[in-house]
Motif scaffolding. Sequence first.
Motif, PDB file in Angstrom:
ATOM      1  N   ILE A  63       0.659  -1.422  -0.125  1.00  0.00           N
ATOM      2  CA  ILE A  63       0.084   0.017  -0.071  1.00  0.00           C
ATOM      3  C   ILE A  63       0.753   1.348   0.141  1.00  0.00           C
ATOM      4  N   ILE A  64       1.896   1.220   0.940  1.00  0.00           N
ATOM      5  CA  ILE A  64       2.938   2.465   1.062  1.00  0.00           C
ATOM      6  C   ILE A  64       3.382   2.541  -0.520  1.00  0.00           C
ATOM      7  N   LYS A  65       3.867   1.507  -1.054  1.00  0.00           N
ATOM      8  CA  LYS A  65       4.305   1.784  -2.434  1.00  0.00           C
ATOM      9  C   LYS A  65       3.584   2.366  -3.457  1.00  0.00           C
ATOM     10  N   ASP A  66       2.498   1.955  -3.414  1.00  0.00           N
ATOM     11  CA  ASP A  66       1.545   2.266  -4.352  1.00  0.00           C
ATOM     12  C   ASP A  66       1.176   3.658  -3.989  1.00  0.00           C
ATOM     13  N   GLY A  72       0.235  13.951  -1.110  1.00  0.00           N
ATOM     14  CA  GLY A  72      -0.105  13.969   0.364  1.00  0.00           C
ATOM     15  C   GLY A  72       0.031  12.387   0.865  1.00  0.00           C
ATOM     16  N   PHE A  73       0.945  11.490   0.263  1.00  0.00           N
ATOM     17  CA  PHE A  73       0.999  10.151   0.797  1.00  0.00           C
ATOM     18  C   PHE A  73       1.419  10.165   2.168  1.00  0.00           C
ATOM     19  N   LEU A  74       2.139  10.772   2.570  1.00  0.00           N
ATOM     20  CA  LEU A  74       2.598  10.803   4.001  1.00  0.00           C
ATOM     21  C   LEU A  74       1.390  10.770   5.028  1.00  0.00           C
ATOM     22  N   PHE A  90      12.381   5.018   7.444  1.00  0.00           N
ATOM     23  CA  PHE A  90      13.019   5.304   6.158  1.00  0.00           C
ATOM     24  C   PHE A  90      14.372   4.970   6.129  1.00  0.00           C
ATOM     25  N   ASP A  91      14.575   4.556   4.784  1.00  0.00           N
ATOM     26  CA  ASP A  91      15.865   3.877   4.532  1.00  0.00           C
ATOM     27  C   ASP A  91      16.996   4.822   4.507  1.00  0.00           C
ATOM     28  N   ILE A  96      13.698   5.461   0.885  1.00  0.00           N
ATOM     29  CA  ILE A  96      12.206   4.770   0.807  1.00  0.00           C
ATOM     30  C   ILE A  96      11.669   4.210   1.959  1.00  0.00           C
ATOM     31  N   PRO A  97      10.337   4.580   2.366  1.00  0.00           N
ATOM     32  CA  PRO A  97       9.643   4.269   3.557  1.00  0.00           C
ATOM     33  C   PRO A  97       9.418   2.647   3.415  1.00  0.00           C
ATOM     34  N   SER A  98       9.304   2.164   4.567  1.00  0.00           N
ATOM     35  CA  SER A  98       8.888   0.921   4.706  1.00  0.00           C
ATOM     36  C   SER A  98       8.343   0.774   6.294  1.00  0.00           C
ATOM     37  N   VAL A  99       7.472  -0.196   6.538  1.00  0.00           N
ATOM     38  CA  VAL A  99       6.738  -0.248   7.644  1.00  0.00           C
ATOM     39  C   VAL A  99       7.539  -1.336   8.706  1.00  0.00           C
ATOM     40  N   GLU A 100       7.739  -1.102   9.912  1.00  0.00           N
ATOM     41  CA  GLU A 100       8.295  -1.965  11.213  1.00  0.00           C
ATOM     42  C   GLU A 100       6.710  -2.249  11.818  1.00  0.00           C
ATOM     43  N   VAL A 101       6.491  -3.660  11.787  1.00  0.00           N
ATOM     44  CA  VAL A 101       5.171  -4.140  12.581  1.00  0.00           C
ATOM     45  C   VAL A 101       5.738  -5.310  13.218  1.00  0.00           C
TER      46      VAL A 101
END
Length: 189
Positions: A63-66, A72-74, A90-91, A96-101
């Motif tokens: 979803i984040i990649k899309d 306004g994606f942030l 963020f890397d 590039i953003p990613s999720v830590e869950v």
Amino acid sequence: KIISAFENSRNVTLISVRRFGKTVLLKHILNTISKNKSIRVLYVDILPSKNISDFVKIFSEAIIKDEKKNKGFLEKISKLISGLRGKLVFDDVSGIPSVEVSIEDEKIGETSIQKIFEYLAEQKEKYIIAFDEFQQIVNYPEKNLEAILRTQIQHQHKDNFIFSGSSKHTLVSMFSDYGKPFYQSTDIL
């Protein structure tokens, strides 16, 4: 047949042996569909996932990649992340953003999946979501993910799903056995 199914608001299960071109076909279909600006497409490969936490991470990263393609994606992503009990990182090199869950409790995993589907339902555009190697979810230690996903998917009235995989026995069982959550919920190809 797959595009026709989506045009008629039906979900699809695509089954084929490994290395036969399912992923290429999925990506071609999603690319074709994505030319329609009122439809958004997500490709979610869940083969590397081992549990519900990995599933939530992979799904939310798709979803984040899309969303990165949109203005306004942030703001939108921060709303999604707040519902997941995760954090956006963020890397250092690429940015590039990613999720830590981190989901230790099964109930939190169920809630996180519910939040992802609520997020998708709030969007104006229709989504076509392709889960590749979908049979992987039967290997999770949490045994109720099929039911959780079925509950959420049946409430996604504007969105369509394609479930793809190479384990014929497992997928046919998931979608054709009476008593299974996904029983007769898709067209099987």
